[in-house]
Write a protein that holds these residues in place. Structure first.
Motif, PDB file in Angstrom:
ATOM      1  N   VAL A  85      16.632  31.700 -13.751  1.00  0.00           N
ATOM      2  CA  VAL A  85      16.965  30.951 -14.963  1.00  0.00           C
ATOM      3  C   VAL A  85      16.029  31.406 -16.069  1.00  0.00           C
ATOM      4  O   VAL A  85      14.803  31.393 -15.905  1.00  0.00           O
ATOM      5  CB  VAL A  85      16.828  29.430 -14.750  1.00  0.00           C
ATOM      6  CG1 VAL A  85      17.107  28.684 -16.055  1.00  0.00           C
ATOM      7  CG2 VAL A  85      17.761  28.951 -13.652  1.00  0.00           C
ATOM      8  N   THR A  94      19.466  25.918 -19.586  1.00  0.00           N
ATOM      9  CA  THR A  94      18.457  26.932 -19.278  1.00  0.00           C
ATOM     10  C   THR A  94      17.123  26.555 -19.900  1.00  0.00           C
ATOM     11  O   THR A  94      16.634  27.210 -20.812  1.00  0.00           O
ATOM     12  CB  THR A  94      18.912  28.315 -19.782  1.00  0.00           C
ATOM     13  OG1 THR A  94      19.162  28.232 -21.194  1.00  0.00           O
ATOM     14  CG2 THR A  94      20.155  28.780 -19.070  1.00  0.00           C
ATOM     15  N   ARG A  98      12.458  29.938 -14.454  1.00  0.00           N
ATOM     16  CA  ARG A  98      12.242  29.540 -13.063  1.00  0.00           C
ATOM     17  C   ARG A  98      13.274  30.233 -12.174  1.00  0.00           C
ATOM     18  O   ARG A  98      14.185  30.901 -12.660  1.00  0.00           O
ATOM     19  CB  ARG A  98      12.378  28.020 -12.907  1.00  0.00           C
ATOM     20  CG  ARG A  98      13.779  27.487 -13.206  1.00  0.00           C
ATOM     21  CD  ARG A  98      13.837  25.966 -13.191  1.00  0.00           C
ATOM     22  NE  ARG A  98      15.193  25.445 -13.372  1.00  0.00           N
ATOM     23  CZ  ARG A  98      15.795  25.316 -14.543  1.00  0.00           C
ATOM     24  NH1 ARG A  98      15.158  25.658 -15.651  1.00  0.00           N
ATOM     25  NH2 ARG A  98      17.025  24.845 -14.624  1.00  0.00           N
ATOM     26  N   TYR A  99      13.120  30.040 -10.888  1.00  0.00           N
ATOM     27  CA  TYR A  99      14.146  30.434  -9.929  1.00  0.00           C
ATOM     28  C   TYR A  99      14.877  29.171  -9.494  1.00  0.00           C
ATOM     29  O   TYR A  99      14.257  28.116  -9.303  1.00  0.00           O
ATOM     30  CB  TYR A  99      13.536  31.115  -8.706  1.00  0.00           C
ATOM     31  CG  TYR A  99      12.735  32.361  -9.020  1.00  0.00           C
ATOM     32  CD1 TYR A  99      13.246  33.337  -9.875  1.00  0.00           C
ATOM     33  CD2 TYR A  99      11.481  32.554  -8.459  1.00  0.00           C
ATOM     34  CE1 TYR A  99      12.519  34.479 -10.163  1.00  0.00           C
ATOM     35  CE2 TYR A  99      10.743  33.698  -8.739  1.00  0.00           C
ATOM     36  CZ  TYR A  99      11.267  34.655  -9.598  1.00  0.00           C
ATOM     37  OH  TYR A  99      10.540  35.779  -9.886  1.00  0.00           O
ATOM     38  N   ASP A 100      16.173  29.289  -9.317  1.00  0.00           N
ATOM     39  CA  ASP A 100      16.981  28.154  -8.848  1.00  0.00           C
ATOM     40  C   ASP A 100      17.949  28.659  -7.788  1.00  0.00           C
ATOM     41  O   ASP A 100      18.916  29.348  -8.102  1.00  0.00           O
ATOM     42  CB  ASP A 100      17.737  27.516 -10.016  1.00  0.00           C
ATOM     43  CG  ASP A 100      18.398  26.192  -9.631  1.00  0.00           C
ATOM     44  OD1 ASP A 100      18.591  25.954  -8.420  1.00  0.00           O
ATOM     45  OD2 ASP A 100      18.727  25.409 -10.538  1.00  0.00           O
ATOM     46  N   HIS A 101      17.658  28.338  -6.530  1.00  0.00           N
ATOM     47  CA  HIS A 101      18.514  28.750  -5.418  1.00  0.00           C
ATOM     48  C   HIS A 101      19.229  27.552  -4.811  1.00  0.00           C
ATOM     49  O   HIS A 101      19.625  27.589  -3.642  1.00  0.00           O
ATOM     50  CB  HIS A 101      17.672  29.445  -4.337  1.00  0.00           C
ATOM     51  CG  HIS A 101      17.083  30.737  -4.785  1.00  0.00           C
ATOM     52  ND1 HIS A 101      16.115  31.400  -4.070  1.00  0.00           N
ATOM     53  CD2 HIS A 101      17.299  31.509  -5.881  1.00  0.00           C
ATOM     54  CE1 HIS A 101      15.774  32.518  -4.689  1.00  0.00           C
ATOM     55  NE2 HIS A 101      16.477  32.602  -5.797  1.00  0.00           N
ATOM     56  N   SER A 102      19.402  26.521  -5.595  1.00  0.00           N
ATOM     57  CA  SER A 102      20.094  25.339  -5.099  1.00  0.00           C
ATOM     58  C   SER A 102      21.575  25.634  -4.905  1.00  0.00           C
ATOM     59  O   SER A 102      22.149  26.528  -5.544  1.00  0.00           O
ATOM     60  CB  SER A 102      19.929  24.167  -6.062  1.00  0.00           C
ATOM     61  OG  SER A 102      20.596  24.434  -7.290  1.00  0.00           O
ATOM     62  N   HIS A 105      23.444  25.282  -8.203  1.00  0.00           N
ATOM     63  CA  HIS A 105      23.238  26.352  -9.184  1.00  0.00           C
ATOM     64  C   HIS A 105      23.954  27.636  -8.758  1.00  0.00           C
ATOM     65  O   HIS A 105      24.571  28.317  -9.600  1.00  0.00           O
ATOM     66  CB  HIS A 105      21.752  26.628  -9.373  1.00  0.00           C
ATOM     67  CG  HIS A 105      21.483  27.743 -10.333  1.00  0.00           C
ATOM     68  ND1 HIS A 105      21.579  27.592 -11.697  1.00  0.00           N
ATOM     69  CD2 HIS A 105      21.148  29.054 -10.131  1.00  0.00           C
ATOM     70  CE1 HIS A 105      21.307  28.735 -12.302  1.00  0.00           C
ATOM     71  NE2 HIS A 105      21.043  29.636 -11.370  1.00  0.00           N
ATOM     72  N   SER A 131      12.340  33.172  -4.026  1.00  0.00           N
ATOM     73  CA  SER A 131      11.621  32.073  -4.657  1.00  0.00           C
ATOM     74  C   SER A 131      10.680  31.418  -3.654  1.00  0.00           C
ATOM     75  O   SER A 131      11.010  31.289  -2.476  1.00  0.00           O
ATOM     76  CB  SER A 131      12.620  31.019  -5.165  1.00  0.00           C
ATOM     77  OG  SER A 131      11.960  29.831  -5.549  1.00  0.00           O
TER      78      SER A 131
END
Length: 302
Positions: A85, A94, A98-102, A105, A131
């Motif tokens: 992101v 945004t 960050r990283y978003d591995h949800s 997302h 992440s």
């Protein structure tokens, strides 16, 4: 050009076109459409994207060009990446970097990519970077949803080392979810994945390596860089010997490795594309390959 099998559903071209700079090209959809046709005519059918490229604009630029020739979709493979992101004034969600591995997302990113690219599915989806908060089970759940919906044909990662790869791969159980690709930085200038065992590890698991920055982001041509000077002192005479360009020698060097490294090129000049392709007709000797390798190391092998 022969293609490289990624899994039973997808094969990639040996050279991949990257679109991380497509916003800077300032091309009309018609100009980009013509370029896509030129690539396909040369056997370059795999197109590399990421949701964040060009401030989240590059996928849409590609999609507008593809709309002009919808039949072209059957001749190409589209790769995209998600998980990073970046703050953008264009997208309200945004906030921050960050990283978003949800699960949410990943699915939302893929849906946005499909809409922007003007396609119904991705030939391959990659997690852009690992992440510290990566939950492999949540990523697996998202991928299962995407596969069941027919939105993803294969899966891979980018910039993952051995332990990060293992952490995620042990949760992936079906053919479409097995990690088939790892996009990593490698060039005659950047040997890390060759010297730390990552490339061998990927080869052992039949994971294909897409090489980003195969020309080291232009550093190889910086004559003020001592390392680049050492490397080019070997590559230059080889280019003269084979009556080709230095870029072609670099591609030949990558292609000689048994891991079948797939270079991702970011040029929008068709002459540069032709130089890359010419490298696949050059067969360097083992000694020539090692001369480049040791020049990069800065010392002889043991």
């Amino acid at each position: 050009m022969d293609k490289v099998e990624i899994n039973q559903y997808v094969s990639f071209s040996k050279v991949i076109q990257g679109f991380w700079r497509a916003h800077d090209w300032q091309w009309t959809p018609q100009e980009l459409n013509r370029y896509l046709h030129e690539l396909v005519e040369r056997g370059i059918t795999t197109m590399d994207h990421a949701d964040i490229y060009g401030d989240y604009r590059c996928e849409g630029i590609f999609g507008e060009a593809l709309k002009l020739s919808p039949e072209l979709r059957d001749s190409i493979e589209i790769v995209s990446k998600c998980g990073i992101v970046l703050p953008s004034e264009r997208l309200s969600w945004t906030t921050g970097h960050r990283y978003d591995h949800s699960r949410q997302h990943i699915k939302q990113s893929v849906d946005r990519s499909l809409q922007e690219l003007n396609v119904d599915y991705l030939d391959s989806l990659l997690i852009h970077r690992p992440s510290p908060l990566m939950d492999p089970n949540e990523i697996t759940d998202a991928l299962m949803d995407l596969v069941k919906a027919g939105k993803v044909k294969s899966f891979g990662v980018s910039n993952f080392n051995k332990s990060q790869y293992d952490l995620l791969n042990q949760c992936l159980v079906c053919d479409k979810l097995h990690i088939t690709v790892n996009q990593l930085e490698v060039s005659p200038y950047t040997l890390d994945i060759m010297t730390d065992g990552t490339l061998n590890y990927m080869q052992q698991d039949n994971v294909k390596v897409m090489a980003w920055s195969p020309l080291a982001g232009g550093k190889l041509f910086d004559l003020a860089d001592d390392k680049a000077k050492r490397i080019m002192a070997i590559i230059g005479p080889l280019a003269q010997k084979y009556q080709t360009s230095t870029s072609s020698i670099i591609m030949a060097w990558l292609n000689k490795h048994p891991a079948a490294i797939l270079p991702v090129i970011g040029t929008h000049q068709i002459s540069r594309v032709d130089e890359a392709l010419a490298g696949f007709d050059i067969k360097l000797s083992d000694q020539e390959w090692f001369d480049i390798y040791t020049a990069s190391l800065g010392h002889d092998i043991p």
